[in-house]
Design an enzyme around this catalytic site. Structure first.
Site, PDB file in Angstrom:
ATOM      1  N   THR A   1       0.805  -1.216   0.000  1.00 50.65           N
ATOM      2  CA  THR A   1       0.000   0.000   0.000  1.00 50.65           C
ATOM      3  C   THR A   1       0.843   1.273   0.000  1.00 50.65           C
ATOM      4  O   THR A   1       2.040   1.253   0.275  1.00 50.65           O
ATOM      5  CB  THR A   1      -0.915   0.033   1.242  1.00 50.65           C
ATOM      6  OG1 THR A   1      -0.110   0.112   2.426  1.00 50.65           O
ATOM      7  CG2 THR A   1      -1.800  -1.200   1.305  1.00 50.65           C
ATOM      8  N   ASP A   2       0.161   2.375  -0.298  1.00 51.56           N
ATOM      9  CA  ASP A   2       0.791   3.679  -0.155  1.00 51.56           C
ATOM     10  C   ASP A   2       0.494   4.179   1.266  1.00 51.56           C
ATOM     11  O   ASP A   2      -0.047   3.440   2.085  1.00 51.56           O
ATOM     12  CB  ASP A   2       0.292   4.645  -1.237  1.00 51.56           C
ATOM     13  CG  ASP A   2      -1.221   4.846  -1.212  1.00 51.56           C
ATOM     14  OD1 ASP A   2      -1.862   4.578  -0.168  1.00 51.56           O
ATOM     15  OD2 ASP A   2      -1.768   5.287  -2.238  1.00 51.56           O
ATOM     16  N   LEU A   3       0.794   5.406   1.544  1.00 49.07           N
ATOM     17  CA  LEU A   3       0.614   5.936   2.898  1.00 49.07           C
ATOM     18  C   LEU A   3      -0.839   6.000   3.344  1.00 49.07           C
ATOM     19  O   LEU A   3      -1.119   6.090   4.532  1.00 49.07           O
ATOM     20  CB  LEU A   3       1.247   7.327   3.004  1.00 49.07           C
ATOM     21  CG  LEU A   3       2.776   7.349   2.925  1.00 49.07           C
ATOM     22  CD1 LEU A   3       3.275   8.788   2.938  1.00 49.07           C
ATOM     23  CD2 LEU A   3       3.386   6.561   4.065  1.00 49.07           C
ATOM     24  N   SER A   4      -1.767   5.936   2.400  1.00 45.38           N
ATOM     25  CA  SER A   4      -3.191   6.009   2.750  1.00 45.38           C
ATOM     26  C   SER A   4      -3.812   4.638   2.982  1.00 45.38           C
ATOM     27  O   SER A   4      -5.006   4.547   3.257  1.00 45.38           O
ATOM     28  CB  SER A   4      -3.959   6.761   1.662  1.00 45.38           C
ATOM     29  OG  SER A   4      -3.960   6.007   0.464  1.00 45.38           O
TER      30      SER A   4
END
Length: 159
Positions: free
Chosen positions: A29-32
């Site tokens: 995942t990304d930071l979100s």
């Protein structure tokens, strides 16, 4: 003595479709907490590799013997809804066409909220060509096209 978990079996054929299970981990995942767009391609690649292995198509032996290897020559992908951290994913792969040196595989990624109402996240279509060690298209090794045709027709394979 601690119990050893059963062997990992991520995929199986269900009729003419190959089903592959995956879980979204933090690294995907990304930071979100949303799956990074390129990681959908990783899930699809793993599913295709598992499908070939279950069908008795030994990619490693072909590479090691100098016959060649598969390369993606065309890819389309449609993102419909994002996968998120800890989602249970199902990648469904079906063979659409078999040619002498290539195969076309349609793939979709579903979020398995429950067995009756999976949510479609991504649709993809991949053309993979068999290439010589020099990078030129060549016919698939003997019997592979027959295996892909059998998959397309929903035939079963002994594992």
């Amino acid at each position: 003595m601690a119990a050893i978990p059963p062997p990992f079996v991520p995929g199986a054929f269900v009729g003419a479709a190959h089903h592959y299970r995956a879980r979204v981990y933090f690294e995907d995942t990304d930071l979100s907490g949303i799956v990074y767009h390129a990681n959908y391609l990783r899930y699809m690649e793993r599913a295709r590799s598992d499908m070939l292995r279950l069908a008795g198509i030994d990619q490693r032996a072909a590479m090691e013997s100098g016959e060649g290897a598969w390369a993606v020559t065309d890819l389309t992908i449609k993102y419909r809804s994002p996968a998120k951290l800890d989602d249970d994913l199902l990648v469904v792969s079906t063979v659409e066409a078999v040619r002498g040196a290539s195969v076309i595989i349609a793939q979709r990624i579903l979020r398995s909220q429950d067995e009756l109402t999976p949510e479609r996240l991504t649709d993809g279509r991949v053309t993979a060509a068999f290439l010589s060690p020099e990078g030129r298209p060549r016919r698939q090794p003997a019997g592979w096209a027959d295996r892909f045709t059998a998959i397309m027709n929903g035939e079963t394979f002994p594992c």
